[in-house]
Design a protein around this motif. Structure first.
Motif, mmCIF file in Angstrom:
data_model
loop_
_atom_site.group_PDB
_atom_site.id
_atom_site.type_symbol
_atom_site.label_atom_id
_atom_site.label_comp_id
_atom_site.label_asym_id
_atom_site.label_seq_id
_atom_site.Cartn_x
_atom_site.Cartn_y
_atom_site.Cartn_z
ATOM 1 N N THR A 1 52.642 -34.462 5.033
ATOM 2 C CA THR A 1 51.297 -34.779 5.524
ATOM 3 C C THR A 1 50.360 -33.581 5.499
ATOM 4 O O THR A 1 49.175 -33.708 5.163
ATOM 5 C CB THR A 1 51.385 -35.334 6.956
ATOM 6 N N LEU A 2 50.854 -32.415 5.884
ATOM 7 C CA LEU A 2 49.969 -31.251 6.010
ATOM 8 C C LEU A 2 49.242 -30.889 4.712
ATOM 9 O O LEU A 2 48.038 -30.573 4.750
ATOM 10 C CB LEU A 2 50.766 -30.056 6.540
ATOM 11 N N PRO A 3 49.906 -30.910 3.543
ATOM 12 C CA PRO A 3 49.136 -30.631 2.312
ATOM 13 C C PRO A 3 48.019 -31.646 2.068
ATOM 14 O O PRO A 3 46.947 -31.290 1.560
ATOM 15 C CB PRO A 3 50.202 -30.721 1.216
ATOM 16 N N LEU A 4 48.248 -32.913 2.442
ATOM 17 C CA LEU A 4 47.215 -33.929 2.261
ATOM 18 C C LEU A 4 46.050 -33.699 3.213
ATOM 19 O O LEU A 4 44.884 -33.871 2.841
ATOM 20 C CB LEU A 4 47.813 -35.316 2.491
ATOM 21 N N GLY B 1 56.456 -40.272 0.580
ATOM 22 C CA GLY B 1 57.571 -39.577 1.228
ATOM 23 C C GLY B 1 57.480 -39.640 2.738
ATOM 24 O O GLY B 1 58.498 -39.791 3.433
ATOM 25 N N SER B 2 56.260 -39.514 3.267
ATOM 26 C CA SER B 2 56.081 -39.589 4.717
ATOM 27 C C SER B 2 56.205 -41.020 5.223
ATOM 28 O O SER B 2 56.982 -41.303 6.137
ATOM 29 C CB SER B 2 54.715 -39.011 5.106
ATOM 30 N N ALA B 3 55.438 -41.938 4.602
ATOM 31 C CA ALA B 3 55.377 -43.311 5.123
ATOM 32 C C ALA B 3 56.652 -44.090 4.854
ATOM 33 O O ALA B 3 57.211 -44.721 5.762
ATOM 34 C CB ALA B 3 54.178 -44.037 4.510
ATOM 35 N N ALA C 1 47.894 -42.802 5.391
ATOM 36 C CA ALA C 1 49.233 -43.396 5.414
ATOM 37 C C ALA C 1 50.274 -42.379 5.839
ATOM 38 O O ALA C 1 51.202 -42.682 6.611
ATOM 39 C CB ALA C 1 49.579 -43.962 4.038
ATOM 40 N N ALA C 2 50.142 -41.141 5.367
ATOM 41 C CA ALA C 2 51.130 -40.113 5.707
ATOM 42 C C ALA C 2 51.035 -39.715 7.171
ATOM 43 O O ALA C 2 52.053 -39.589 7.866
ATOM 44 C CB ALA C 2 50.924 -38.891 4.810
ATOM 45 N N ALA C 3 49.803 -39.513 7.674
ATOM 46 C CA ALA C 3 49.626 -39.067 9.053
ATOM 47 C C ALA C 3 50.059 -40.122 10.047
ATOM 48 O O ALA C 3 50.568 -39.806 11.129
ATOM 49 C CB ALA C 3 48.169 -38.689 9.296
ATOM 50 N N LEU C 4 49.877 -41.388 9.677
ATOM 51 C CA LEU C 4 50.298 -42.470 10.568
ATOM 52 C C LEU C 4 51.775 -42.335 10.893
ATOM 53 O O LEU C 4 52.181 -42.362 12.059
ATOM 54 C CB LEU C 4 50.008 -43.819 9.906
ATOM 55 N N ALA C 5 52.614 -42.161 9.865
ATOM 56 C CA ALA C 5 54.057 -42.020 10.097
ATOM 57 C C ALA C 5 54.375 -40.716 10.823
ATOM 58 O O ALA C 5 55.220 -40.690 11.730
ATOM 59 C CB ALA C 5 54.806 -42.086 8.764
ATOM 60 N N ALA C 6 53.712 -39.616 10.439
ATOM 61 C CA ALA C 6 54.030 -38.315 11.041
ATOM 62 C C ALA C 6 53.745 -38.294 12.539
ATOM 63 O O ALA C 6 54.578 -37.853 13.345
ATOM 64 C CB ALA C 6 53.237 -37.215 10.333
ATOM 65 N N PHE C 7 52.570 -38.776 12.924
ATOM 66 C CA PHE C 7 52.206 -38.774 14.342
ATOM 67 C C PHE C 7 53.150 -39.659 15.154
ATOM 68 O O PHE C 7 53.621 -39.274 16.228
ATOM 69 C CB PHE C 7 50.764 -39.247 14.530
ATOM 70 N N LEU C 8 53.427 -40.848 14.632
ATOM 71 C CA LEU C 8 54.239 -41.788 15.406
ATOM 72 C C LEU C 8 55.693 -41.351 15.469
ATOM 73 O O LEU C 8 56.357 -41.514 16.504
ATOM 74 C CB LEU C 8 54.122 -43.186 14.806
ATOM 75 N N MET D 1 39.782 -44.690 10.602
ATOM 76 C CA MET D 1 41.101 -44.738 11.213
ATOM 77 C C MET D 1 41.596 -43.324 11.524
ATOM 78 O O MET D 1 42.147 -43.050 12.591
ATOM 79 C CB MET D 1 42.089 -45.454 10.301
ATOM 80 N N GLY D 2 41.383 -42.406 10.558
ATOM 81 C CA GLY D 2 41.792 -41.024 10.803
ATOM 82 C C GLY D 2 41.010 -40.395 11.941
ATOM 83 O O GLY D 2 41.577 -39.671 12.770
ATOM 84 N N LEU D 3 39.699 -40.657 11.996
ATOM 85 C CA LEU D 3 38.881 -40.115 13.078
ATOM 86 C C LEU D 3 39.314 -40.685 14.422
ATOM 87 O O LEU D 3 39.342 -39.971 15.431
ATOM 88 C CB LEU D 3 37.408 -40.440 12.817
ATOM 89 N N SER D 4 39.642 -41.972 14.435
ATOM 90 C CA SER D 4 40.106 -42.597 15.679
ATOM 91 C C SER D 4 41.373 -41.904 16.174
ATOM 92 O O SER D 4 41.505 -41.581 17.353
ATOM 93 C CB SER D 4 40.360 -44.084 15.439
ATOM 94 N N SER D 5 42.296 -41.661 15.262
ATOM 95 C CA SER D 5 43.544 -40.992 15.642
ATOM 96 C C SER D 5 43.276 -39.569 16.120
ATOM 97 O O SER D 5 43.844 -39.109 17.114
ATOM 98 C CB SER D 5 44.512 -40.970 14.456
ATOM 99 N N LEU D 6 42.381 -38.865 15.390
ATOM 100 C CA LEU D 6 42.065 -37.495 15.769
ATOM 101 C C LEU D 6 41.432 -37.449 17.150
ATOM 102 O O LEU D 6 41.724 -36.564 17.967
ATOM 103 C CB LEU D 6 41.130 -36.881 14.731
ATOM 104 N N THR D 7 40.565 -38.407 17.448
ATOM 105 C CA THR D 7 39.918 -38.461 18.765
ATOM 106 C C THR D 7 40.950 -38.643 19.868
ATOM 107 O O THR D 7 40.891 -37.981 20.912
ATOM 108 C CB THR D 7 38.906 -39.614 18.803
ATOM 109 N N VAL D 8 41.890 -39.544 19.632
ATOM 110 C CA VAL D 8 42.938 -39.790 20.624
ATOM 111 C C VAL D 8 43.761 -38.537 20.856
ATOM 112 O O VAL D 8 44.091 -38.167 21.990
ATOM 113 C CB VAL D 8 43.816 -40.970 20.159
ATOM 114 N N VAL D 9 44.128 -37.852 19.765
ATOM 115 C CA VAL D 9 44.958 -36.646 19.884
ATOM 116 C C VAL D 9 44.215 -35.539 20.625
ATOM 117 O O VAL D 9 44.764 -34.888 21.524
ATOM 118 C CB VAL D 9 45.407 -36.168 18.486
ATOM 119 N N LEU D 10 42.958 -35.304 20.236
ATOM 120 C CA LEU D 10 42.194 -34.243 20.895
ATOM 121 C C LEU D 10 41.996 -34.542 22.379
ATOM 122 O O LEU D 10 42.050 -33.628 23.215
ATOM 123 C CB LEU D 10 40.841 -34.075 20.203
ATOM 124 N N ASN D 11 41.778 -35.788 22.710
ATOM 125 C CA ASN D 11 41.628 -36.156 24.118
ATOM 126 C C ASN D 11 42.921 -35.902 24.873
ATOM 127 O O ASN D 11 42.919 -35.416 26.009
ATOM 128 C CB ASN D 11 41.211 -37.619 24.235
#
Length: 689
Positions: A92-95, A116-118, A171-178, A672-682
């Motif tokens: 995920t990090l390179p993406l 590979g991530s998902a 798609a990659a970040a979804l799997a990594a975070f969860l 979707m990515g911004l929504s996830s980022l907002t949740v994480v930062l909060n």
């Protein structure tokens, strides 16, 4: 007839219900009880046990695994989970770096990394979702698998059409975070699953058995009822039994809550794990192995843990309705736009936009990421969280029940008063110098800094006192019955006298002193609106006196472990959300029964039943834990509000194709990515609590 199995792969309350349904479907099974805390399933059979292979197949069909109850701890599953988390982030990090234009990878490489991530690291989501789909069931696994696969396929289409940015990172970040959230939750829970064994480990593994040829040391597990055992001073009783010979004082504070040792002699009962002081005892074994008081207590704790309704993740509850609703709405959108435009290609775009934008990334992250941030903050503040649902219960608590000995008090005798001859303390400390008795330790600590002489011809009489020659004088220290000189008993604690011959030189009063921060902490908790209660195994007079001094009207003494648990249960029956704070093994059933059990530092066994363990001394960490729980609940609510609001606003816009001009599915991926980022930062704000 029944059997108990370990079940691997359970992560939430939905898993618990599926495991129960899977095992109940096997022929011959009459009843199934699953304990999520210990990851055990107890199966009751009708006539004869069902085939283990049939039970295992039923679980595997639902995506779970079965292991024997006595199977060694499997660390490979935890290692595999950690490897999956590391692999997901490595992909995920390179993406994510490409999103910020740090460098650009060919889309084929991006597609491979996202896959590979998902589909690689996150394959468990797809495997469980597929097994559930075959039975027309849905869960968060369904939402995750659907969102990741649709997002990846959409990114492939965008790349093939020459789009400058295909949202593979979504798609990659979804799997990594969860995967990260699931790993942290599982690790916290697994630390607690084996801790009940600490209760049984209080009893020594070796016992001294009296045989025809003399004393022999044998493993405690080989002791049988009726065997004669010798328990030496300074050691613990290996089994429950009855004293046959000898006199000693037995310290049961960690087991019963009584702060001072209890005299034991012939005919008195002793329990496994109780420490013997002042003399050796010969006992006859009465209960051994799984029949001892400690073993029964461990089972009672496990039963209380299993009977407590586990907190069910809101995202899992919503998913049962959310997934079918999103699928139906997506198909309806596809059909409506196809009918309106007459072209499937044009109808496909808003339907995919809706699926992508409705992906439950923020919804799935709302609770686990906040919990993970709270876990780190809790650890830095001296709080070990074994069950995140207990943090929520602590925030919702209406009643707080406090143990007395070791919780509000220091849990050991402390000198409170000296009366009589000025040399009373110095001479008493000299007499107590060779003794390992808790009262002796209290006297010696009070005499630190004084010139304490040596004692000669020392002799201890368990349950009575000690005597010896100090500075040429024959002195005795102990109870009025031992001294033959009357003096009044202490209203709380214990009072002993120092005598020379038949002359009383002075008295010393020892009490279980209040913790320095107890009064302030209790006042602070009361200001928060909590109803306070005091449940103690100590004498009723001592408990009520302490309750009155701290302003706790409901102060109960003489409470056995079952009484404390019953008291908590009675409060819960009245609608209260109960937090219980204790430090002894006698608190274990109540710690397990409470909605939020909190153990103080000290005995590992007391932590067995408590999902919240304070690691620093004092009651201030308790106040910090409460504040963190309240803040965590607020952040989780904010995250869930954002996740639901995001879907409520953008899903209708996607269905009516109002997002197409702004980028359609590409905007959906970014949102979707911004929504996830907002949740994480909060959630990360909890690191500053």
């Amino acid at each position: 007839m029944d059997r108990t199995f370990k079940v691997e792969g359970m992560t939430c309350a939905s898993c618990l219900r599926r495991v129960e349904k899977a095992l109940a479907s096997v022929d011959g099974v009459a009843e199934v009880k699953v304990n999520l805390a210990t990851e055990e399933a107890r199966v009751v059979f009708r006539d004869r046990p069902a085939d283990d292979a049939a039970l295992a197949r039923a679980l595997e069909a639902r995506g779970y695994r079965m292991a024997a109850e006595d199977a060694p701890a499997d660390t490979s599953a935890e290692r595999e989970a950690l490897v999956r988390v590391a692999a997901a982030w490595a992909c995920t990090l390179p993406l994510m770096a490409g999103m910020f234009h740090l460098f650009h990878l060919p889309w084929q490489v991006q597609a491979a990394l996202a896959a590979g991530s998902a589909f690689g690291a996150g394959s468990g989501f797809f495997r469980r979702a597929a097994a559930q789909a075959l039975r027309l069931e849905t869960s968060m696994d369904t939402l995750i698998a659907l969102g990741a696969s649709v997002t990846w396929l959409f990114a492939i289409r965008e790349a093939l059409q020459g789009s400058p940015h295909a949202p593979f990172e979504s798609a990659a970040a979804l799997a990594a975070f969860l995967l990260t959230g699931k790993y942290l939750e599982a690790k916290a829970r697994h630390r607690a699953t084996g801790s009940l064994e600490a209760l049984v480990r209080l009893a020594p593994v070796l016992a001294v058995r009296i045989g025809p040829g003399g004393d022999e040391e044998v493993p405690t597990r080989f002791v049988q009822p009726g065997d004669r055992l010798r328990v030496r001073p300074g050691t613990a009783c290996p089994v429950d039994g009855t004293v046959l010979a000898g006199r000693a004082e037995v310290e049961e504070a960690l087991l019963t809550g009584e702060p001072l040792p209890v005299p034991k002699g012939p005919g008195d009962g002793v329990i496994a794990g109780a420490m013997v002081h002042g003399g050796a005892l010969e006992i006859e074994a009465a209960s051994t192995g799984q029949d001892t008081w400690l073993s029964r207590l461990a089972r009672q704790v496990a039963q209380a843990q299993g009977s407590r309704a586990p907190a069910q993740d809101l995202a899992d509850r919503v998913s049962a309705v959310f997934v079918p609703a999103v699928l139906a709405l997506s198909l309806l959108t596809l059909a409506a736009w196809w009918w309106h435009t007459g072209h499937l290609a044009e109808a496909w775009r808003p339907a995919v936009t809706l699926l992508v934008i409705a992906c439950p990334c923020a919804l799935g992250l709302a609770t686990p990421v906040a919990s993970a941030a709270a876990l780190g903050t809790a650890a830095r503040n001296g709080l070990l969280v074994r069950d995140a649902s207990a943090m929520e219960a602590l925030a919702r608590a209406t009643d707080l029940v406090l143990d007395k000995t070791g919780t509000l008090t220091q849990g050991r005798p402390t000198l409170a008063d000296v009366a009589g001859d000025p040399d009373t303390l110095r001479l008493a400390a000299a007499l107590e110098r060779p003794s390992e008795h808790p009262v002796a330790r209290g006297v010696r600590e009070a005499a630190e800094g004084l010139p304490v002489p040596e004692v000669e011809d020392f002799r201890a009489l368990p349950g009575l006192g000690v005597e010896g020659r100090v500075e040429g004088r024959w002195l005795r220290l102990g109870s009025p019955a031992f001294l033959g000189v009357p003096f009044p008993a202490a209203p709380a604690g214990v009072r002993i006298g120092l005598a020379e011959g038949d002359r009383l030189l002075g008295t010393l009063t020892l009490t279980d002193a209040l913790r320095e921060d107890a009064a302030e902490a209790v006042a602070d908790l009361r200001r928060q609106g909590l109803r306070l209660h005091l449940f103690s195994g100590d004498r009723a007079e001592a408990a009520q006196a302490l309750g009155a001094s701290l302003g706790i009207p409901d102060a109960r003494g003489g409470c056995a472990p079952a009484d404390k648990a019953a008291g908590v249960q009675a409060l819960q029956a009245q609608g209260a959300v109960v937090a219980f704070v204790g430090d002894g093994v006698n608190d274990a059933p109540a710690l397990a029964q409470a909605d939020a059990g909190i153990s103080l530092p000290g005995l590992e066994a007391a932590q067995a039943a408590a999902p919240l363990n304070l690691l620093r001394e004092g009651l201030v960490p308790l106040l910090q834990a409460r504040r963190l729980a309240l803040r965590t609940r607020a952040v989780i609510r904010q995250n869930l509000g954002w996740a639901f609001g995001y879907n409520l606003v953008l899903v209708p816009l996607a269905a009516f194709n109002l997002l197409d001009r702004l980028g359609g599915p590409m905007l959906a991926g970014a949102a979707m990515g911004l929504s996830s980022l907002t949740v994480v930062l909060n959630a990360l704000r909890l690191r500053r609590v």
